[in-house]
Design a protein around this motif. Structure first.
Motif, mmCIF file in Angstrom:
data_model
loop_
_atom_site.group_PDB
_atom_site.id
_atom_site.type_symbol
_atom_site.label_atom_id
_atom_site.label_comp_id
_atom_site.label_asym_id
_atom_site.label_seq_id
_atom_site.Cartn_x
_atom_site.Cartn_y
_atom_site.Cartn_z
ATOM 1 N N HIS A 221 0.644 -1.157 -0.118
ATOM 2 C CA HIS A 221 -0.099 -0.285 -0.047
ATOM 3 C C HIS A 221 1.256 1.025 0.079
ATOM 4 O O HIS A 221 1.536 1.733 1.100
ATOM 5 C CB HIS A 221 -0.775 0.175 1.515
ATOM 6 C CG HIS A 221 -1.573 -0.938 1.551
ATOM 7 N ND1 HIS A 221 -3.205 -1.828 1.183
ATOM 8 C CD2 HIS A 221 -2.204 -2.659 2.132
ATOM 9 C CE1 HIS A 221 -3.235 -2.552 0.941
ATOM 10 N NE2 HIS A 221 -2.626 -3.176 2.211
ATOM 11 N N ALA B 183 -2.156 4.705 -3.162
ATOM 12 C CA ALA B 183 -3.237 4.300 -3.675
ATOM 13 C C ALA B 183 -4.928 4.654 -2.727
ATOM 14 O O ALA B 183 -5.968 3.632 -2.684
ATOM 15 C CB ALA B 183 -3.041 2.557 -2.340
ATOM 16 N N VAL C 19 -6.469 2.340 5.622
ATOM 17 C CA VAL C 19 -5.333 1.604 5.250
ATOM 18 C C VAL C 19 -5.175 0.018 6.118
ATOM 19 O O VAL C 19 -5.508 -0.975 5.831
ATOM 20 C CB VAL C 19 -3.883 1.787 4.356
ATOM 21 C CG1 VAL C 19 -3.237 -0.024 4.050
ATOM 22 C CG2 VAL C 19 -4.143 2.246 3.201
ATOM 23 N N ASP D 25 1.376 -6.818 6.131
ATOM 24 C CA ASP D 25 1.236 -6.059 4.338
ATOM 25 C C ASP D 25 2.802 -4.949 4.994
ATOM 26 O O ASP D 25 2.617 -4.100 6.389
ATOM 27 C CB ASP D 25 -0.054 -5.145 4.438
ATOM 28 C CG ASP D 25 -1.105 -6.225 3.769
ATOM 29 O OD1 ASP D 25 -0.949 -7.202 3.691
ATOM 30 O OD2 ASP D 25 -2.305 -6.177 3.725
ATOM 31 N N ILE E 187 2.956 -0.905 4.361
ATOM 32 C CA ILE E 187 2.774 0.514 3.786
ATOM 33 C C ILE E 187 3.650 1.827 4.092
ATOM 34 O O ILE E 187 4.377 1.833 4.705
ATOM 35 C CB ILE E 187 1.655 0.620 4.934
ATOM 36 C CG1 ILE E 187 0.950 -0.281 4.811
ATOM 37 C CG2 ILE E 187 0.780 1.654 3.904
ATOM 38 C CD1 ILE E 187 -0.397 -0.295 6.600
#
Length: 463
Positions: free
Chosen positions: A218, A235, A257, A265, A267
């Motif tokens: 992200h 994003a 997010v 994930d 970021i």
């Protein structure tokens, strides 16, 4: 290194359709809506609401989440030469030994405050974006707040693993003391200055994290220079629905997010303002058990979009309208406010230990059993209530008439008379469920009178 253990966001109830600006002024304003802080809100009150949302989640999670400091970031401080974070501190009912500080003046303050946040830091980002009528700042700006509680241990949901920064002195955007709107240099100049700085900060952050751009799940880019930000293809873009919320924007996109992130994930968040700062975050396994009451998407969905442009200008001080022919409010006095700050800011009532009767405001003598000094403090800011009766007052002083005054009954006992806000007078009814919200009742003599109002509970927030 401390990471995020809880977060919360606040997006105001009101929206202004950009088409209303275009219709009134005959100029282009773009599509969509912008979030608008109500006449009784400012950066401080919105910061309180975001912080309450974050702490409500933290309270339901295991582990010690003690707040060790409060840091408040905004470009629109209600006070200068006075700390605004102390009002947030008081509204949250924090202990006296917890310090509270402001980091105000520019959007970049959000990046700096995040970088230096330590274990126990409650970081509050809040902004009200204003521009001259017909300006890009007016149409594309937005009002909102976000808050993050930092800590260590197994409850960390996102840990920072990289950071990069790039700084240069140049004049892109500025506002001198006394101005109520910002000035901006020609956009092509700002774009030429920002893009190399942002690319350098991004490269340094990825290098420090030991990852490549392709590893990022992200990528987020925010800033007030729209052309520079668009070049990095974020994003998440909340501008069409709520506008660019300045110092709060970085917190909102990160929260959005995190609302849907998965363990592992990565970021990357780039903040473009007076240079560029990029932080890289890794989402941990703790995110799977993290549940907050309303997401960013939920808060966007429940907004009311029929705000009149003339009313918006009145709230922002660009349209000076004839007030009701009633005496102006008097300036709140400092000594009584100081003596009753637990009640005025923290909404702390008292409960009689002899008969369990609640008293709002707090009292030394019980109205039911007449016991004297048999009281314990009880904070009711987070307790829900029901409307027992109400009246619609079309004569009282208000920047948004009519005033809806109500008598509400709190769950577990206690009756209180207060004003309702974020409410449609045509639809309010006895039996409606409400919750408390921290607001600015009025400003007189340069003094903001903060207290609590009640507002209807949305479907997402009911329980």
């Amino acid at each position: 290194m401390p990471g995020i253990v809880a977060y919360g966001t606040y997006i105001p109830y009101w929206r202004l359709e950009r088409s209303r600006i275009a219709q009134a002024l005959g100029t282009g304003a773009g599509a969509g809506t912008r979030a608008v802080a109500s006449y009784d809100e400012d950066a401080t009150s919105m910061g309180v609401e975001a912080a309450r949302a974050a702490l409500a989640v933290a309270a339901g999670r295991p582990g010690d989440h003690a707040i060790k400091e409060v840091v408040f970031v905004t470009t629109a401080p209600p006070y200068l030469d006075k700390t605004n974070a102390t009002a947030i501190h008081a509204a949250l009912g924090l202990a006296q030994n917890v310090p509270a500080f402001d980091a105000i003046g520019s959007v970049r303050s959000a990046a700096g405050a995040t970088k230096f946040a330590g274990d126990g830091t409650l970081l509050v980002l809040s902004d009200i974006r204003t521009g001259l009528p017909g300006s890009t700042d007016e149409a594309q700006g937005g009002d909102a707040a976000a808050a993050f509680l930092f800590g260590e241990g197994d409850d960390v949901i996102a840990e920072r693993i990289g950071f990069g920064s790039s700084t240069a002195e140049f004049l892109d955007r500025w506002r001198v003391p006394g101005d109520n709107y910002s000035h901006q240099w020609e956009e092509r100049f700002g774009e030429a200055a920002y893009v190399p700085l942002a690319e350098a900060a991004l490269a340094d952050s990825l290098k420090s994290a030991g990852i490549s751009r392709e590893d990022v799940d992200h990528f987020l880019a925010v800033g007030l220079h729209a052309r520079a930000v668009r070049g990095f293809k974020s994003a998440v873009d909340l501008t069409p629905s709520i506008g660019n919320s300045g110092a709060a924007a970085a917190g909102l996109v990160l929260s959005d997010v995190l609302d849907r992130a998965k363990p592992g994930d990565l970021i990357a968040r780039l903040i473009i303002s007076d240079g560029a700062d990029c932080s890289v975050w890794r989402v941990t396994d703790a995110i799977t058990s993290y549940r907050r009451h309303t997401t960013v998407a939920d808060q966007i969905a429940v907004g009311r979009d029929d705000l009149d442009y003339a009313k918006f200008l009145t709230w922002r001080g660009f349209l000076d309208r004839e007030p009701p022919r009633r005496p102006d409010p008097e300036r709140p006095a400092a000594p009584p406010s100081f003596r009753r700050d637990d009640w005025k800011f923290g909404f702390t009532a008292s409960r009689c230990t002899a008969c369990e009767t609640r008293h709002l405001p707090p009292s030394r003598v019980c109205v039911k059993c007449n016991a004297v000094d048999e009281m314990v403090p009880e904070r009711l800011a987070d307790v829900k209530a029901t409307i027992a009766t109400f009246t619609v007052d079309r004569l009282a002083y208000s920047l948004s008439p009519p005033i809806v005054a109500a008598v509400i009954d709190f769950d577990g006992g206690g009756r209180f008379r207060c004003e309702l806000t974020d409410v449609d007078p045509a639809t309010v009814k006895i039996g409606d469920r409400v919750e408390m919200t921290f607001r600015r009742l009025f400003t007189a003599g340069g003094v903001h009178n903060y207290f609590w109002k009640a507002k209807p509970i949305t479907k997402q927030g009911d329980s």
